[in-house]
Design a protein around this motif. Structure first.
Motif: not given
Lengths: 421, 379
Positions: A41, A48, A50, A52, B119, B123, B127, B269-271, B274-276, B278-280, B282-283
């Motif tokens: 995970w 993901s 990295l 985007l 990363a 990142l 941004y 919003q998209i980037g 999608l990336a975060m 799956d973490v949560s 809130i994050v």
């Protein structure tokens, strides 16, 4: 040579065959672990970030592969065989559509976004079916491909509750408009904003009745849709030449939902008690005006807390429904006359596990999520036992290539239909 | 071929659930290991060769632990099951298999940590520089007519929804300020046109309500509230202060900040979603919010810098505008004199205030405007 339909006489080839009437029990086993899946995970999350988000289809594939390859059904793992190219293509197409929708709503092109929503609504059954087609078609067991064989006509016929309820609401809105003594236009805004009271007092009891009936019918329709789709999925699922078997009736589903409403009300009551107790301790914080900019932060955190509370209060009910549904389905389905499933999942322990998972996930800001996913998957999977009559070697089939629908699969994923679960 | 290791395996041919005993040989190939399938029972046909691309190679999830049974997909030829996964992976390594990045991150911590560092740095850079740059390029493609129609719709909505009321300023006073506004617009040279070819028709409107404020809509509409004009008068500040604020708003229009924000928020919003996601949530929500606030602060700094350059061009002072900013912010504080704002007046900025505000800290802005060095200005 032994290409097509092998009769059951194929069995005695092996040493010491079981008589074809013997029933053997095979408990399903999950051999993965939380720590190991955490690595799967976290690698996905990192890649993901990295890329985007472009890594998403690869991430979904890795996740599915991890769970499938550690799921042992009668000593053979499940195999996830979706072609990567299809998944990537589906993902890109989905993102393009999503982007178009975002731009349309953000820039206020109401017609375009309304058309997109309407299109999605009309196409929903089609999308659901092609997502299921993709998922079952991507699953193999002992080299045999699962298939979803429902025709489009069957899918749309099974979707009748959606259209029925839409018709009811359209009719109700028109009827209420016609019954109203005077046009239901909003009164002019007063100092404090729009005043709704005069509108509400003009709605007659008949209209309230129509609205209440509509809500009840909507709930029944939602249950009916779930029943129809689950049933269709099982009855039209096939492993080789063997079709799925489905026994539950609509009443079973309604009973599960009724019990769920009960559990939800109980959770609500508990939530109110807790909030009432906490409310007393919050009062001393005094008025927000005096806090200046800290008030903004305070308000943001209170909103988050409220959201969390709603999540927590509804969590037991949602977990309860999931567990009862799982029991109901996996105790009442099978594969033609060869196999049937038995499930001894305890709803209470599943609800308890879910509560623990939600709390730990919140406390760790989401880092516990992979462990939670493994916990729940293991509890559900290992509660199921497969009973096979006459040995595992007798199923025959053809590998087929009906594997389009990568985009529908992505949409189903976005709508919350997990690939794993 | 002779030295190739052979592993026992069970073959399912895709047409029957019956297992067939086979041996599997792995040999090095030009694009990676190749697989040979040798049935033990002659009835199951001759040996078959599979090129590297014709096999769905199962990934390794750990350097030590493997699933009890490994399955290998052979497309139309069915599947293989290997009961000794460790031997399989060893044989693959001997044949020169080169696992992908994801698998190396999965099985080797140092690789994972290296990617993690890349990363974090990447990142941050993306941004900080990437999104604003991309937003600027995309904004170039947006026609002025679109901005204008959007602003028209927003203004209609504001007026019909009675969010703002018509101005109560005398018409002569409005005309006077409008004349100064138009004079200011005439000073815009090529240096003060960040988007070459973007020539909006700047108009100044007056409204009443919502406190001392001014805002700009993409496409050229600048709105000033009556309260701003009164606040300036009450504090004994001349029209230069108001002109300074107008210059700032013209900056927003010239930089097309409204349009850019739409693009930037879309990317975020998209980037980040999608990336975060799956973490949560809130994050994901939190990082989107914080980054978008950072962009807004960047826009404000840009507009300040623009205002300063424009005022210099028009030979007008910048300090009255700074005084007006301080007057507004202290008027807002009157209701709530707090510890936090006392800090702010001294120029100390709390970490949280810095992160959660959409405008750069007022005291700091005013100080920089007075000194004529707003937001490390390139103009």
């Amino acid at each position: 040579m032994e290409a097509s339909n092998r009769p059951e006489s194929a069995v005695p080839e092996r040493a010491g065959p079981a008589p074809s009437s013997t029933i053997a029990a095979h408990p399903l086993v999950f051999s993965g672990g939380g720590g190991e899946y955490f690595r799967v995970w976290i690698v996905n999350v990192l890649l993901s970030i990295l890329t985007l988000g472009l890594y998403t289809p690869w991430a979904r594939r890795r996740t599915a592969q991890y769970f499938y390859s550690h799921t042992q059904v009668a000593d053979s793992p499940l195999e996830f065989t979706a072609p990567l190219r299809k998944m990537v293509f589906g993902f890109l197409l989905f993102m393009l559509l999503y982007l178009a929708f975002e731009i349309a709503t953000k820039t206020g092109q109401e017609t375009a976004s309304a058309l997109l929503i309407l299109g999605a609504a009309v196409l929903a059954p089609y999308l659901w079916a092609s997502a299921m087609r993709f998922r079952l078609g991507s699953t193999r067991w002992r080299g045999l491909q699962l298939l979803f064989t429902a025709s489009w006509k069957e899918v749309y016929l099974a979707s009748w509750p959606v259209f029925a309820i839409a018709l009811y609401w359209i009719a109700t809105v028109y009827t209420i408009g016609a019954l109203a003594p005077e046009p239901l236009s909003l009164p002019p805004a007063t100092e404090g904003g729009v005043n709704l009271d005069p509108v509400l007092s003009r709605v007659s009891p008949t209209q309230w009745g129509l609205l209440g009936l509509g809500l009840l019918l909507s709930l029944l329709a939602a249950i009916r849709i779930e029943y129809n789709y689950k049933g269709l999925l099982v009855r039209r699922a096939a492993l080789g030449t063997q079709q799925g078997r489905w026994k539950p009736v609509y009443g079973d589903f309604v009973r599960v939902w009724l019990a769920t409403v009960g559990v939800f009300l109980l959770g609500l009551l508990l939530g109110f008690v807790v909030i009432f107790l906490l409310g007393g301790s919050l009062a001393f914080l005094g008025d927000l005006q005096a806090m200046g900019p800290a008030a903004i932060i305070f308000v943001v955190f209170s909103l988050l807390a409220l959201l969390t509370a709603v999540l927590l209060i509804s969590a037991p009910a949602r977990a309860y429904r999931e567990a009862r549904m799982f029991q109901l389905v996996w105790n009442n389905i099978g594969l033609s006359h060869l196999a049937r499933f038995k499930c001894r999942l305890s709803a209470a322990s599943f609800v308890w596990l879910r509560l623990k998972n939600v709390l730990l996930t919140l406390l760790t800001l989401g880092l516990y999520r992979p462990f939670a996913r493994v916990n729940e998957y293991r509890m559900k999977l290992e509660s199921v036992t497969l009973h096979v009559k006459g040995g595992l070697d007798q199923v025959s089939g053809e590998l087929s290539r009906q594997q389009s629908g990568g985009m529908a699969d992505m949409m189903a994923d976005a709508a919350g239909l997990d690939l794993i679960g | 071929m002779g030295e190739a290791t052979q592993l026992p395996a069970r073959w399912f041919n895709g047409r029957s659930s019956r297992a067939r005993e086979v041996r599997v040989a792995l040999t090095p190939g030009p694009r990676g290991p190749r697989l040979q399938l040798i049935p033990l029972d002659p009835a199951d046909g001759p040996a078959r060769e599979f090129e590297h691309d014709a096999v769905g190679w199962p990934p390794a999830w750990s350097s030590r632990r493997h699933p009890t049974t490994l399955s290998v997909e052979l497309r139309d030829a069915g599947s293989l099951q290997i009961d000794n996964p460790q031997a399989w992976h060893d044989a693959l390594a001997r044949c020169g298999a080169r696992p992908g990045l994801a698998q190396r991150m999965q099985t080797h911590w140092p690789v994972f940590v290296a990617v993690l560092l890349v990363a974090v740095v990447g990142l941050g850079a993306f941004y900080r520089y990437g999104t604003p740059w991309a937003a600027m390029q995309l904004t170039r493609l947006v026609p002025l007519a679109w901005e204008e129609s959007l602003s028209q719709r927003v203004m209609t909505r504001i007026d019909q929804g009675r969010m703002l009321k018509p101005s109560e300023l005398p018409v002569a006073r409005q005309a006077e300020l409008r004349a100064r506004f138009d004079a200011l617009v005439r000073q815009l040279g090529p240096k003060l046109t960040p988007y070459p070819g973007h020539k909006p028709r700047y108009t100044l409107d007056f409204r009443h309500g919502m406190g001392a404020n001014a805002f700009a809509l993409p496409g050229g509409i600048v709105v000033m509230t009556d309260e701003l004009v009164t606040t300036a008068a009450q504090n004994g500040l001349g029209d230069e202060a108001l002109i300074g604020v107008l210059a700032h708003e013209i900056g927003h229009v010239a930089y097309r900040h409204g349009t850019r924000l739409v693009v930037e928020q879309g990317v975020l919003q998209i980037g980040l979603g999608l990336a975060m996601g799956d973490v949560s949530n809130i994050v994901s929500l939190g990082s989107t919010l914080l980054t978008s606030l950072a962009y807004r602060r960047q826009h404000e700094a840009e507009a300040d810098c623009f205002a300063q350059a424009l005022l210099r061009q028009a030979a007008l002072p910048t300090s009255p505008m700074a005084d007006l900013l301080i007057a507004i912010s202290s008027a807002r504080d009157d209701g709530a004199k707090t510890q936090a704002h006392k800090h702010e007046e001294k120029g100390e900025v709390g970490l949280f205030e810095g992160l959660f505000s959409s405008h750069p800290q007022t005291a700091q802005r005013a100080r920089q405007l007075k000194a004529g060095e707003a937001g490390s200005c390139p103009l």
